[in-house]
Scaffold this active site. Structure first.
Site, mmCIF file in Angstrom:
data_model
loop_
_atom_site.group_PDB
_atom_site.id
_atom_site.type_symbol
_atom_site.label_atom_id
_atom_site.label_comp_id
_atom_site.label_asym_id
_atom_site.label_seq_id
_atom_site.Cartn_x
_atom_site.Cartn_y
_atom_site.Cartn_z
ATOM 1 N N SER B 146 43.260 40.896 27.256
ATOM 2 C CA SER B 146 43.825 39.615 27.320
ATOM 3 C C SER B 146 44.945 39.141 26.595
ATOM 4 O O SER B 146 46.107 40.001 26.770
ATOM 5 C CB SER B 146 42.610 38.827 26.772
ATOM 6 O OG SER B 146 42.770 37.648 27.138
ATOM 7 N N ASP B 385 38.760 37.610 37.786
ATOM 8 C CA ASP B 385 39.255 37.017 36.519
ATOM 9 C C ASP B 385 40.104 36.001 36.713
ATOM 10 O O ASP B 385 41.235 36.205 37.239
ATOM 11 C CB ASP B 385 39.772 38.018 35.699
ATOM 12 C CG ASP B 385 40.539 37.674 34.189
ATOM 13 O OD1 ASP B 385 39.839 36.497 33.930
ATOM 14 O OD2 ASP B 385 41.056 38.489 33.634
ATOM 15 N N HIS B 410 37.489 39.934 33.669
ATOM 16 C CA HIS B 410 38.205 39.954 32.617
ATOM 17 C C HIS B 410 38.134 41.146 31.409
ATOM 18 O O HIS B 410 36.948 41.347 30.922
ATOM 19 C CB HIS B 410 37.956 38.664 31.576
ATOM 20 C CG HIS B 410 39.071 38.363 30.619
ATOM 21 N ND1 HIS B 410 40.453 38.169 31.219
ATOM 22 C CD2 HIS B 410 39.130 37.797 29.391
ATOM 23 C CE1 HIS B 410 41.207 37.591 30.275
ATOM 24 N NE2 HIS B 410 40.475 37.727 29.112
#
Lengths: 453, 453
Positions: B146, B385, B410
């Site tokens: 991320s 995601d 994700h």
């Protein structure tokens, strides 16, 4: 190659620059007026994505560069290039805070003065100009000389989305943290230059230092030396004379350019002096180089902004370890990092960060790190330039290219050309550089075409 | 793939980190203790230049990553890799100043908290560790998830001399300054996920917002909604309920991972509820997702360090413009940069710099900028995601590779593997990533061999 454009073809602009790009404290948001100059005359325009040549200023006012750097205006026409010269923060008119005096007051105001911030400045100015001119897809070639050459190569490495390529002239990016042994650096090339010009000249200089010391240690020795060298003020210490000579030889070697070749001039004086007295010969070399003056050594002189600025820069992020080896024509001197840190701290209250340059920019095993990473940098050098010792002298890849000339000196390739006196090898060096840049731009246009589909 | 190593195999270290790498004011020299953890178990050692896997922490304490990130320890054995997890400044135990409270006091202390500083931290720690282990030639692969995935890819771009390659999982590096239209971002994928799971579920959610508003506007409407949704405190405004549902749907979509697939679970609840009442259906979805609880909505909750830290980061250098388009199952919402700046300024006293991320890291026309520059980055994504909307989903070159899965969520590829429930496409995604990294390292060893000659 056409003659350089007149300075009057440049328009002056100012950009409202952020004081600290890498911090969000309230004081980081302060701004200063950064100067840049643009010459629109030859630009092909944004419709055809014509290129932008951007000169990244180094440790002096940008006006000085404008008058001595020829590469941009000599080639702008054939590239249909926009020319832009951007001043480095803390130099010329681009000084933060209310005045140079205030900006240089202490480390609290000088803290913002370093190369990472300068690179971010250049990125902001270039993005701003491209936006203003609707030239988002115009390829930018950054060009720099000496420290500015380091900035140009680093700019390509850190901001590849802003600059397509870099011409880094005489950029000693390997002159940090003992990537090269300090004693194999600057002074070893100065020595080589003199020795190649004349073995006897080299020998005379080599033995002069101990003679100066021997005389200086005698009663009336300093007055004798002051008289001998026609000093402007009586010498207080022999180091005043030795530093003067040191600087003179270094300058002659660094700017040992055609048609005069200063090293040959100095050695002509030294070798041509009548008699056998070493110091008489040395003084003759001084006169041959500087011309007839009312006095030599200890001339009254104010610190220039370059002296002041560079002194801070080499005491903050740009610690360049310069030593003198045993084979040199100069007295041997071992670079002592601890001493160096101590003296910087005494001068500015904060220590330098000698490992930062290699941490942020790399430099160790540069071929291994960059061969398959990065592209489009020309590292140009003249091998008689003492700073070439810290330069990149071998190709790293097909697009990270070393272009050097055996007889070239500091930044010679991008200084104003002289169509009468420039030797063939220099004309050729510039031609090679232009050809490489043309190749990059052609490839870029092909990519752009494909990208737009 | 072997099972993850136990956390007890990691040793904890602290590095004396510089507060501000890009400034030389006296206060920039302050330091803080940055935490990192090393697992030496599988490392082949410096004699064979065995690789180093470095996990670059994101917006939470590094302990959390250690327990959920499987990629390093699952692959350390086959690579003979050293594993290192480095905590991000201002999170976990790596907080400058004397306490988190002091560090988060205001912009004067928060100013040092940004991604450029964090990248420099990682460079310093990695150089330090390599030096300590005499592992200068060990290739480093940085891995991040991320925001940490953005850091990993940016680290390879800015510090190629420190890291040979990067695995950037679910890294929305194109989610800045309208590189993508804000309304085509996060919420458009959440909507797509729900619609693909169930058209009726999507329709129910789509019409629920106006029903909530209609009821809330009636006398006793909020009490009715409070009762309907078994809220933990009576609702003061309908936005409390709507924000709760918004967050729930987003979370379900972002972490829509096997074997349970939360979006399917929510829609199972919504579609399976008896009767025809929209809000009854919605509540059934809530219960299906969160399980039976004593109450829902408005649960008492303290701000986590991630909430606090990320709030600052998105109000300083990481302005991510998130909007909601007209085709969404959510109420449309246009991202308003001016409003955003105003609210950040109100909260912290200083404005964000919405153009800085693209100035420093690029992102516009990324293929054009990087195709012939840079190498060795994997951009991995799961297309379910919502952050994949800002990710790199196409190969930029042979060594800048997009690896994505249609059904992934994700950061799924680098989370702990489950040999029983992981579907084939996920096992395969991880295999592809390992294969690419092996190729980089093999090429590097060949370069190293040639380089040493």
């Amino acid at each position: 190659m056409s003659a350089a454009d007149p300075i009057s073809d440049f328009e002056t602009f100012y950009y409202n620059q952020t004081l600290d790009h890498f911090n969000f404290r309230p004081d980081s948001f302060n701004t200063f007026q950064q100067r840049y100059l643009i010459n629109f005359k030859h630009w092909g325009g944004s419709n055809v994505s014509a290129p932008i040549f951007a000169y990244l200023g180094e440790e002096e006012a940008i006006d000085v560069d404008l008058s001595i750097i020829g590469f941009l205006s000599e080639n702008a026409h054939q590239f249909q290039a926009l020319q832009i010269f951007i001043e480095h923060r803390y130099y010329g008119k681009s000084v933060p805070f209310r005045s140079r005096e205030e900006a240089f007051q202490n480390a609290s105001t000088l803290g913002y003065f370093n190369s990472a911030q300068a690179l971010a400045d250049y990125a902001e100015v270039l993005i701003h100009v491209k936006k203003k001119l609707h030239a988002q897809h115009s390829p930018v070639i950054v060009i720099g000389a000496s420290y500015g050459g380091m900035l140009a190569s680093w700019f390509r490495l850190k901001y590849p989305h802003v600059a397509l390529g870099a011409l880094a002239s005489s950029a000693p990016i390997r002159y940090f943290e003992n990537i090269i042994p300090p004693e194999d650096g600057y002074y070893s090339i100065v020595t080589k230059d003199f020795r190649e010009a004349s073995e006897t000249c080299y020998q005379t200089i080599k033995k002069s230092w101990s003679e100066i010391d021997a005389i200086a240690s005698q009663p009336q020795g300093l007055s004798f030396l002051s008289e001998k060298f026609h000093t402007c003020r009586p010498l207080n210490k022999s180091s005043e004379l030795k530093n003067y000579l040191d600087t003179l030889y270094c300058e002659a070697a660094q700017y040992n350019s055609p048609p005069s070749y200063p090293v040959t001039v100095v050695c002509g004086g030294i070798d041509g002096a009548s008699g056998n007295d070493t110091l008489t010969k040395i003084f003759a070399g001084v006169v041959a180089y500087t011309g007839n003056r009312s006095c030599y050594v200890n001339q009254p002189r104010n610190l220039s902004e370059t002296d002041m600025g560079w002194s801070w820069q080499t005491c903050s992020d740009l610690v360049i370890p310069i030593g003198v080896g045993n084979d040199s024509m100069f007295p041997a001197y071992q670079f002592d990092l601890k001493d160096y840190i101590k003296s910087c701290k005494a001068q500015y209250g904060v220590p330098p960060r000698p490992h930062w340059a290699t941490t942020y920019f790399g430099g160790h095993d540069i071929k291994l790190a960059l061969e398959r990473f990065a592209s489009n940098i020309i590292f140009s050098n003249g091998l008689r330039d003492p700073y070439s010792s810290g330069g990149v002298l071998e190709d790293i890849s097909d697009t990270l290219i070393a272009v050097h000339t055996k007889n070239g000196s500091h930044c010679l390739d991008i200084l104003n050309a002289n169509s009468v006196t420039d030797p063939g090898w220099l004309v050729n060096q510039r031609k090679i550089e232009v050809k490489i840049i043309k190749r990059w731009i052609a490839k870029y246009y092909a990519d752009l075409q494909a990208f737009k589909k």
